[in-house]
Design a protein around this motif. Structure first.
Motif, PDB file in Angstrom:
ATOM      1  N   ALA A  24      30.238  54.679  70.439  1.00 45.09           N
ATOM      2  CA  ALA A  24      29.362  55.719  71.142  1.00 45.09           C
ATOM      3  C   ALA A  24      29.074  56.928  70.408  1.00 45.09           C
ATOM      4  CB  ALA A  24      30.353  56.148  72.622  1.00 45.09           C
ATOM      5  N   LEU A  27      26.352  56.034  68.245  1.00 47.68           N
ATOM      6  CA  LEU A  27      24.922  56.009  68.750  1.00 47.68           C
ATOM      7  C   LEU A  27      24.563  57.356  69.314  1.00 47.68           C
ATOM      8  CD1 LEU A  27      24.734  52.519  70.847  1.00 47.68           C
ATOM      9  CD2 LEU A  27      24.231  53.092  68.366  1.00 47.68           C
ATOM     10  N   ASP A  30      22.712  58.573  66.337  1.00 47.51           N
ATOM     11  CA  ASP A  30      21.579  57.936  66.324  1.00 47.51           C
ATOM     12  C   ASP A  30      20.559  58.506  67.209  1.00 47.51           C
ATOM     13  OD1 ASP A  30      22.860  56.285  64.530  1.00 47.51           O
ATOM     14  OD2 ASP A  30      22.685  54.471  65.759  1.00 47.51           O
ATOM     15  N   VAL A 128      22.533  50.426  65.859  1.00 52.73           N
ATOM     16  CA  VAL A 128      22.246  49.863  67.075  1.00 52.73           C
ATOM     17  C   VAL A 128      22.406  48.527  67.186  1.00 52.73           C
ATOM     18  CG1 VAL A 128      19.848  49.629  68.583  1.00 52.73           C
ATOM     19  CG2 VAL A 128      20.384  51.897  67.280  1.00 52.73           C
ATOM     20  N   GLY A 132      26.854  47.201  70.052  1.00 47.80           N
ATOM     21  CA  GLY A 132      27.167  46.370  71.177  1.00 47.80           C
ATOM     22  C   GLY A 132      27.836  45.051  70.946  1.00 47.80           C
ATOM     23  N   ASN A 148      29.404  48.446  77.505  1.00 47.13           N
ATOM     24  CA  ASN A 148      28.077  48.491  76.770  1.00 47.13           C
ATOM     25  C   ASN A 148      27.390  49.598  77.223  1.00 47.13           C
ATOM     26  OD1 ASN A 148      27.769  46.963  74.420  1.00 47.13           O
ATOM     27  ND2 ASN A 148      27.930  45.021  75.617  1.00 47.13           N
ATOM     28  N   VAL A 151      28.549  52.713  75.824  1.00 49.54           N
ATOM     29  CA  VAL A 151      28.201  53.113  74.261  1.00 49.54           C
ATOM     30  C   VAL A 151      26.582  53.229  74.082  1.00 49.54           C
ATOM     31  CG1 VAL A 151      27.875  51.694  72.028  1.00 49.54           C
ATOM     32  CG2 VAL A 151      29.969  51.385  73.287  1.00 49.54           C
ATOM     33  N   TYR A 152      25.769  52.530  74.924  1.00 52.57           N
ATOM     34  CA  TYR A 152      24.471  52.823  74.773  1.00 52.57           C
ATOM     35  C   TYR A 152      23.892  54.048  75.317  1.00 52.57           C
ATOM     36  CZ  TYR A 152      23.682  48.515  71.938  1.00 52.57           C
ATOM     37  OH  TYR A 152      23.966  47.725  70.856  1.00 52.57           O
ATOM     38  N   SER A 153      24.763  54.639  76.168  1.00 51.97           N
ATOM     39  CA  SER A 153      24.072  55.790  76.772  1.00 51.97           C
ATOM     40  C   SER A 153      24.253  56.940  75.726  1.00 51.97           C
ATOM     41  CB  SER A 153      24.827  56.433  78.137  1.00 51.97           C
ATOM     42  OG  SER A 153      26.475  56.380  77.650  1.00 51.97           O
ATOM     43  N   VAL A 155      22.812  57.141  73.108  1.00 51.54           N
ATOM     44  CA  VAL A 155      21.394  57.269  72.522  1.00 51.54           C
ATOM     45  C   VAL A 155      20.559  58.535  73.287  1.00 51.54           C
ATOM     46  CG1 VAL A 155      19.194  56.314  71.968  1.00 51.54           C
ATOM     47  CG2 VAL A 155      21.183  55.243  71.570  1.00 51.54           C
TER      48      VAL A 155
END
Length: 263
Positions: A24, A27, A30, A128, A132, A148, A151-153, A155
């Protein structure tokens, strides 16, 4: 005293939490890298002394170089991650994009800035594509989508962070200072990943499982003398009827016609 099962479960939970935390944070930076450029475009357009004379078209091209690097980095690392191990890809990605973020802050001209933005995008794409997959390997089956999502929150959180820091710090540290902030994962996230990020459960690409030898086919058992013979449908066909001679009775008192009368 804890049972071995409880100790194993606690260790697995700690591993999952560390993996999710590291992925997290990676990203988040990122997202910071992808958005921070938009916060400095007005400065680059209005001040030619920074990188040179930049117009709107040139600014758009410079912004696209980072996204092109993200695409290339994601495709390449997605193809080789199963062979090299995702832990190595994650650590390499953290080092890569942190170093090139710092070098971008030192870019002297437009060409160097664009090239360094592309190189930074390679590291961003690697993270990226790998984050995941790493989380999915360690997360419990019922919570993979949940972890997931966390983690992708990172960005969009990184994008918001870039905007807020640009508003607060732009006048104090300039655009180069904002890019140096993007290089700070090299100082705290890299040591954390080296210590707490485990290798994938399967390591690198697993070797194909050897085929089980098939059991030899046994010879057909000999027919038992007491076993009745199986009859096929051909044995059930009826025999054709045997033709029979038919005698024609003659009326009483009549003389049978000799064969010559039929000629």
């Amino acid at each position: 005293m804890k049972s071995p099962e409880q100790s194993t479960t606690k260790k697995q939970q700690n591993t999952v939490h560390w993996v999710v935390t590291i992925a997290a944070i990676a990203l988040i930076f990122d997202g910071y890298d992808l958005v921070v450029y938009g916060t400095i475009v007005p400065t680059l357009l209005n001040d030619p002394t920074q990188l040179g004379q930049i117009g709107p078209a040139t600014a758009g091209v410079l912004g696209s170089w980072a996204l092109l690097g993200v695409m290339v980095g994601a495709l390449v690392t997605g193809a080789i991650g199963d062979y090299l191990g995702r832990r190595k890809i994650m650590i390499t990605g953290i080092i890569w994009f942190s170093v090139f973020m710092g070098l971008t802050a030192l870019a002297p001209n437009i060409v160097a800035f664009g090239a360094l933005r592309f190189a930074t995008g390679l590291g961003v794409g690697a993270l990226v594509a790998t984050a995941g997959a790493v989380v999915a390997e360690f997360a419990p089956k019922g919570k993979r989508n949940y972890y997931n999502a966390i983690v992708y929150s990172g960005v969009p959180v990184g994008g918001v962070l870039a905007s807020v820091l640009a508003i607060v710090l732009m006048d104090h540290i300039g655009w180069r200072g904002l890019f140096f902030i993007g290089a700070t994962p090299l100082l705290f996230l890299l040591p954390m990943a080296l210590v707490k990020l485990p290798e994938s459960p399967n390591g690198s690409w697993p070797a194909a499982a050897p085929k089980k030898p098939s059991a030899p086919r046994s010879a057909p058992a000999s027919r038992s003398p007491h076993r009745p013979r199986r009859w096929s449908p051909t044995h059930l066909k009826p025999n054709p009827p045997t033709p029979r001679s038919v005698s024609v009775p003659w009326p009483p008192g009549s003389t049978p016609c000799p064969p010559s009368c039929w000629a």
